[in-house]
Motif scaffolding. Structure first.
Motif, PDB file in Angstrom:
ATOM      1  N   MET A 112       0.841  -1.202   0.000  1.00 55.14           N
ATOM      2  CA  MET A 112       0.000   0.000   0.000  1.00 55.14           C
ATOM      3  C   MET A 112       0.884   1.264   0.000  1.00 55.14           C
ATOM      4  SD  MET A 112      -2.827   1.346   2.781  1.00 55.14           S
ATOM      5  CE  MET A 112      -1.786   1.533   4.205  1.00 55.14           C
ATOM      6  N   ILE A 113       0.563   2.178  -0.886  1.00 55.51           N
ATOM      7  CA  ILE A 113       1.246   3.475  -0.875  1.00 55.51           C
ATOM      8  C   ILE A 113       0.197   4.557  -0.695  1.00 55.51           C
ATOM      9  CG2 ILE A 113       2.619   5.162  -2.159  1.00 55.51           C
ATOM     10  CD1 ILE A 113       3.995   3.050  -3.602  1.00 55.51           C
ATOM     11  N   PRO A 164       4.396  16.139  -4.260  1.00 55.46           N
ATOM     12  CA  PRO A 164       3.779  14.906  -3.766  1.00 55.46           C
ATOM     13  C   PRO A 164       4.610  14.293  -2.634  1.00 55.46           C
ATOM     14  CG  PRO A 164       4.977  14.448  -5.784  1.00 55.46           C
ATOM     15  CD  PRO A 164       5.163  15.912  -5.505  1.00 55.46           C
ATOM     16  N   LEU A 165       3.928  13.626  -1.739  1.00 56.99           N
ATOM     17  CA  LEU A 165       4.589  12.928  -0.633  1.00 56.99           C
ATOM     18  C   LEU A 165       4.045  11.496  -0.635  1.00 56.99           C
ATOM     19  CD1 LEU A 165       5.043  14.335   2.955  1.00 56.99           C
ATOM     20  CD2 LEU A 165       3.972  12.121   2.644  1.00 56.99           C
ATOM     21  N   PHE A 166       4.938  10.530  -0.751  1.00 63.56           N
ATOM     22  CA  PHE A 166       4.526   9.127  -0.810  1.00 63.56           C
ATOM     23  C   PHE A 166       4.902   8.445   0.505  1.00 63.56           C
ATOM     24  CE2 PHE A 166       5.743  10.446  -5.124  1.00 63.56           C
ATOM     25  CZ  PHE A 166       4.539  10.258  -5.787  1.00 63.56           C
ATOM     26  N   VAL A 167       3.964   7.710   1.087  1.00 66.62           N
ATOM     27  CA  VAL A 167       4.269   6.919   2.287  1.00 66.62           C
ATOM     28  C   VAL A 167       3.931   5.468   1.991  1.00 66.62           C
ATOM     29  CG1 VAL A 167       3.980   6.734   4.790  1.00 66.62           C
ATOM     30  CG2 VAL A 167       3.294   8.838   3.633  1.00 66.62           C
ATOM     31  N   GLY A 168       4.901   4.579   2.194  1.00 65.19           N
ATOM     32  CA  GLY A 168       4.642   3.173   1.931  1.00 65.19           C
ATOM     33  C   GLY A 168       5.666   2.299   2.621  1.00 65.19           C
ATOM     34  N   ALA A 169       5.553   0.995   2.409  1.00 62.96           N
ATOM     35  CA  ALA A 169       6.504   0.047   3.006  1.00 62.96           C
ATOM     36  C   ALA A 169       7.280  -0.625   1.883  1.00 62.96           C
ATOM     37  CB  ALA A 169       5.752  -0.987   3.828  1.00 62.96           C
ATOM     38  N   LEU A 213       5.965  -1.389  15.190  1.00 60.55           N
ATOM     39  CA  LEU A 213       6.215  -1.052  13.787  1.00 60.55           C
ATOM     40  C   LEU A 213       5.350  -1.831  12.802  1.00 60.55           C
ATOM     41  CD1 LEU A 213      10.119  -0.744  13.870  1.00 60.55           C
ATOM     42  CD2 LEU A 213       8.420   1.012  14.328  1.00 60.55           C
ATOM     43  N   GLU A 214       4.066  -1.984  13.128  1.00 65.02           N
ATOM     44  CA  GLU A 214       3.163  -2.621  12.162  1.00 65.02           C
ATOM     45  C   GLU A 214       2.943  -1.657  10.995  1.00 65.02           C
ATOM     46  OE1 GLU A 214      -0.360  -4.245  13.964  1.00 65.02           O
ATOM     47  OE2 GLU A 214       0.853  -5.458  15.339  1.00 65.02           O
ATOM     48  N   THR A 215       3.255  -2.146   9.810  1.00 66.31           N
ATOM     49  CA  THR A 215       3.389  -1.213   8.687  1.00 66.31           C
ATOM     50  C   THR A 215       2.119  -0.452   8.330  1.00 66.31           C
ATOM     51  OG1 THR A 215       3.133  -3.028   7.166  1.00 66.31           O
ATOM     52  CG2 THR A 215       5.363  -2.335   7.591  1.00 66.31           C
ATOM     53  N   GLU A 216       0.975  -1.160   8.268  1.00 68.59           N
ATOM     54  CA  GLU A 216      -0.243  -0.460   7.840  1.00 68.59           C
ATOM     55  C   GLU A 216      -0.579   0.680   8.809  1.00 68.59           C
ATOM     56  OE1 GLU A 216      -2.090  -1.610   4.857  1.00 68.59           O
ATOM     57  OE2 GLU A 216      -0.046  -2.384   4.750  1.00 68.59           O
TER      58      GLU A 216
END
Ligand SMILES: NC(=O)c1ccc[n+]([C@@H]2O[C@H](COP(=O)([O-])OP(=O)(O)OC[C@H]3O[C@@H](n4cnc5c(N)ncnc54)[C@H](O)[C@@H]3O)[C@@H](O)[C@H]2O)c1
Ligand SMILES: [Zn+2]
Length: 362
Positions: free
Chosen positions: A1-2, A15-20, A212-215
């Motif tokens: 997910m981004i 733009p700012l992208f947050v993802g794993a 640190l659970e990614t979602e």
């Protein structure tokens, strides 16, 4: 997910992208934006070893010509000496006006790299890849860049907005827990100043966040950045509204200065500062005991400190606060909560009241 945010600042929007696991997509993200194939990475020695290979490979894969410089880890690198090294290297590598500088690292690198990008050839494009929670939720939005002077922090700097921010939450896996807790304070702060649902989200998901659970991290970081982006959009050059981001910071900065920036992480000093600002608000009859307790309980569960060290007196703290934030009018302006999710700016609080609140926080 981004998650993608757009920080809206008219001609400076980005733009700012947050993802794993998205570090290796920087090449693709940058390809459509960059004006030339020249890219220059500024990082520190630790982050270089840990994360630069992925970033380099991704950039080279799409045809960028990449150079890299690393500076020693730590606040000392926000110096004229390291700035000078970075600028020398930009010149030696013949970076043109269309080149892009990438700041890969914590807030120190964001500030140093961002400032180098702001002054090199009167300003070149830069990208932030923040790798600490502090830098992801705070420094990545706002366009403030700076280095330190021996007489004080961030005295030499510029406003320079990045062209793109990429936040990969997986980088937090190597960050010490103490830095996760300390960075989290900026999120809790945003909850108190303007976003009660975000505060509640941290309350309900604290262990997922600390594990640190990614979602959960992606959602929380995106929400914190969106809040900060809204504030900055209304006040890009920090003339008024943006001051609310200083909640807890006037007390915190004074404590950091009096302990010579050694004992506390920034976030820890701000945690003590927020607890004290909230106590002051209770004393002034503008904040309820229940809300004070709610904030105290969350900071405590996040293992953040709440009290001043015994060897620093309330008077010394109050004095250092005035030095830190003397405004043009000479009045100390404090950000005080009225409930979780709302603050006001007060410039009429007496030193006696400030000292009283500090005395209650040992
Ligand atoms: N410009 C702004 O708006 C803004 C906002 C907040 C803070 N800041 C600045 O940010 C700085 C503090 O930022 P910081 O806390 O990120 O400090 P930092 O950049 O010094 O990073 C802290 C330490 O973490 C290490 N590190 C970085 N990423 C890591 C990772 N993924 N895993 C393990 N270790 C990692 C670094 O090597 C360093 O030793 C201060 O100089 C402050 O003034 C700027
Ligand atoms: Zn802060």
């Amino acid at each position: 997910m981004i998650k993608t945010l757009h920080v809206e600042l008219n001609e400076n929007s980005y733009p700012l992208f947050v993802g794993a696991g998205i570090l290796n997509q920087i090449g693709e993200f940058l390809k459509s934006q960059a004006k030339s194939t020249k890219v220059f990475i500024v990082t520190d020695t630790f982050v270089k070893h840990q994360y630069a290979p992925l970033v380099l490979e991704s950039l080279k894969d799409v045809g960028f010509d990449v150079a890299i410089i690393d500076v020693p880890v730590g606040e000392e690198s926000k110096s004229l000496e390291q700035l000078s090294r970075v600028l020398d290297s930009l010149i030696d590598n013949q970076l043109d006006r269309g080149a892009t500088l990438i700041a890969l690292g914590g807030g120190v690198i964001g500030d140093l790299g961002g400032f180098a990008a702001a002054v090199y050839m009167r300003g070149i494009a830069y990208v932030q890849i923040p790798t600490t929670l502090q830098a992801q939720v705070d420094a990545s939005v706002g366009g403030k860049t700076a280095i330190n002077h021996p007489k004080g922090k961030n005295l030499i700097g510029a406003f320079h907005q990045p062209k793109l921010v990429l936040i990969d939450v997986n980088t937090l896996e190597t960050l010490p827990q103490r830095d996760i807790q300390s960075g989290l304070i900026e999120v809790i702060k945003i909850g108190v100043i303007r976003d009660e649902p975000l505060f509640e989200m941290v309350e309900e998901n604290l262990s997922a966040i600390l594990n640190l659970e990614t979602e959960t991290l992606i959602e929380m970081i995106a929400c914190a950045c969106a809040n900060k982006a809204e504030i900055v959009a209304k006040d890009e050059k920090e003339s008024g509204l943006r001051m609310v981001l200083n909640y807890g910071h006037t007390f915190g900065h004074a404590l950091e200065a009096l302990t010579h920036y050694k004992k506390y992480r920034h976030g820890e000093a701000v945690s003590i500062g927020m607890n004290c600002a909230a106590k002051l608000a209770v004393n002034l009859g503008m904040f309820s005991e229940t809300d004070f307790e709610r904030q105290r309980a969350l900071l405590n569960r996040a293992k953040l400190p709440l009290t001043f060290p015994y060897y620093i007196s309330p008077e010394a703290l109050c004095g250092a606060m005035s030095l830190d934030k003397k405004t043009l009018s000479g009045r100390l302006r404090l950000i005080l909560p009225t409930r979780i999710g709302e603050v006001v700016i007060r410039d009429d609080v007496t030193d006696t009241k400030i000292i009283e609140a500090i005395s209650q926080c040992y």
